[in-house]
Design an enzyme around this catalytic site. Structure first.
Site, PDB file in Angstrom:
ATOM      1  N   GLU A 115       0.812  -1.217   0.000  1.00  0.00           N
ATOM      2  CA  GLU A 115       0.000   0.000   0.000  1.00  0.00           C
ATOM      3  C   GLU A 115       0.845   1.268   0.000  1.00  0.00           C
ATOM      4  O   GLU A 115       0.674   2.158   0.834  1.00  0.00           O
ATOM      5  CB  GLU A 115      -0.962  -0.038   1.190  1.00  0.00           C
ATOM      6  CG  GLU A 115      -1.902  -1.230   1.131  1.00  0.00           C
ATOM      7  CD  GLU A 115      -2.811  -1.378   2.345  1.00  0.00           C
ATOM      8  OE1 GLU A 115      -2.786  -0.482   3.219  1.00  0.00           O
ATOM      9  OE2 GLU A 115      -3.539  -2.380   2.423  1.00  0.00           O
ATOM     10  N   GLU A 141      -5.802 -10.797  -1.706  1.00  0.00           N
ATOM     11  CA  GLU A 141      -6.576 -10.638  -0.470  1.00  0.00           C
ATOM     12  C   GLU A 141      -8.071 -10.572  -0.772  1.00  0.00           C
ATOM     13  O   GLU A 141      -8.781  -9.708  -0.270  1.00  0.00           O
ATOM     14  CB  GLU A 141      -6.142  -9.385   0.282  1.00  0.00           C
ATOM     15  CG  GLU A 141      -4.680  -9.371   0.690  1.00  0.00           C
ATOM     16  CD  GLU A 141      -4.299  -8.157   1.527  1.00  0.00           C
ATOM     17  OE1 GLU A 141      -5.218  -7.505   2.091  1.00  0.00           O
ATOM     18  OE2 GLU A 141      -3.106  -7.853   1.632  1.00  0.00           O
TER      19      GLU A 141
END
Length: 407
Positions: free
Chosen positions: A191, A306
């Site tokens: 991220e 994910e």
């Protein structure tokens, strides 16, 4: 129906062998209806025979051991996240993981705040438990994550940029070397793309202005982490992991970072797309993110890392201030929502098998009760995964493993 990029259509026309989804068909095995039978008395006539049981629904409605991983074994590995608290022979999530998945991502055990909560002090015991369990059971392990702004203790940012670089490189080298030969893929940075996607033209990108970015004045820490990881384990696959790549602006910023890394010769093997969906997410936008990486022709692998599907599409203030959040759906979600989830992930998987750069697909948890979405942004009952709280397969499981299953 999912869109197929022009590049994929050309590949199909040229006969380059896109893989076909191979489901395990077969009728269901539902028991007959349990309606009551009339109990006559006295001179009453005997009751009519009960009606025949309804025909079984199309598709496989039983959980077949290995069905999930075997369905896609010619396309990609199928994995899940699992914490070491569930690494137990009696835990239903662990049992399902052994039966259905071929790859494990330790949920939190390989993050910096667990491995090095204090300067120079390493603790690998939490990670060892889940990594060793996966390997003992013939599963691959994905390491998540070496650098993530939400799990970096404050000591990583102390000192001059030179000191920060030395500390980061020492940490990455130590961790990757420790798990060398056991962890086959690493989310090296997690991220790091700007989160300013909702500010449109006013958003600052492509790099997230994280504490690490601010401490050194640039995003060079990404380069440092990748180079250290490659030196520590040349055989491990190295990834940049990012959420919301199905959003155009976030995707554009990701591509900008990938181009920069390529121009600098940074050793990166692929992109991990997190794919945290809502029921109304357009799967074609997720597939477009993979196509965008492919269309750069950088030779990068794509992983979906994910996957989950939240049943709540909350307004922004729910995430910011925990206000105006949608009401809890309770223990039994509406059947139509379960059907939406099934259609969404069937469309996603139909597209993933058509893209040869996709080599691994992982869910973020096994059963609905495992999911982080039960407590984020607020405490609520959510249903994001393939198996319910009782470890039973949901319609979404059957939808992606059996092309004949009727949703």
């Amino acid at each position: 129906m999912v869109d197929i990029s022009a590049r994929e259509r050309l590949r199909l026309l040229l006969g380059s062998g896109a893989f076909v989804l191979t489901g395990c068909g077969g009728g269901g095995n539902n028991p007959p209806s349990s309606g009551s039978i009339f109990q006559g008395g006295g001179g009453n006539p005997p009751p009519p025979p009960p009606p025949p049981p309804p025909p079984p629904p199309s598709g496989n409605t039983e959980l077949v051991p290995g069905l999930l991983r075997d369905t896609f074994r010619n396309n990609f590995t199928v994995g899940t996240a699992l914490s070491n608290q569930r690494v137990d022979a009696m835990d239903p999530s662990a049992q399902l993981a052994l039966e259905q998945y071929s790859s494990i991502t330790p949920e939190w055990e390989l993050k910096p705040d667990v491995i090095q909560p204090e300067p120079g002090v390493y603790n690998f015991s939490e990670g060892d438990r889940v990594v060793d369990w996966a390997l003992e059971n013939g599963m691959e392990v994905r390491g998540h994550a070496l650098v993530w702004h939400e799990s970096m203790p404050a000591h990583f940012y102390q000192g001059t940029p030179v000191e920060i670089r030395s500390r980061l490189e020492e940490y990455v080298t130590t961790v990757v070397d420790y798990f060398r030969g056991r962890v086959t893929a690493w989310d090296v940075v997690n991220e790091v793309v700007s989160a300013d996607v909702y500010r449109g033209a006013d958003g600052i990108g492509p790099d997230r202005r994280s504490e690490m970015f601010n401490a050194i004045g640039s995003a060079d820490y990404i380069d440092w982490a990748f180079r250290a990881a490659r030196a520590a384990d040349p055989a491990a696959l190295l990834f940049i992991s990012e959420y919301d790549t199905e959003t155009q602006l976030k995707r554009d910023w990701l591509i900008e970072i990938l181009r920069r890394l390529n121009s600098r010769g940074v050793p990166i093997d692929g992109v991990g797309h997190q794919f945290h969906f809502f029921l109304d997410t357009d799967p074609n936008q997720a597939l477009a993110a993979i196509d965008a990486v492919d269309n750069e022709f950088l030779g990068l692998i794509n992983h979906a890392t994910e996957i989950d599907v939240s049943f709540y599409r909350d307004p922004g203030e729910c995430w910011q201030s925990r206000t105006n959040c949608l009401a809890d759906l309770g223990v039994a979600p509406p059947p139509e929502m379960l059907a939406q989830q099934a259609r969404l992930l069937r469309d996603l998987f139909d597209g993933l098998v058509m893209r040869s750069s996709v080599e691994s697909v992982s869910f973020w948890g096994v059963r609905d009760s495992d999911s982080w979405l039960n407590s984020s942004p607020v405490e609520r009952t959510n249903y994001p995964l393939l198996f319910d709280r009782d470890a039973q397969p949901k319609p979404v499981f059957h939808a992606i493993t059996d092309p004949n299953y009727e949703i």
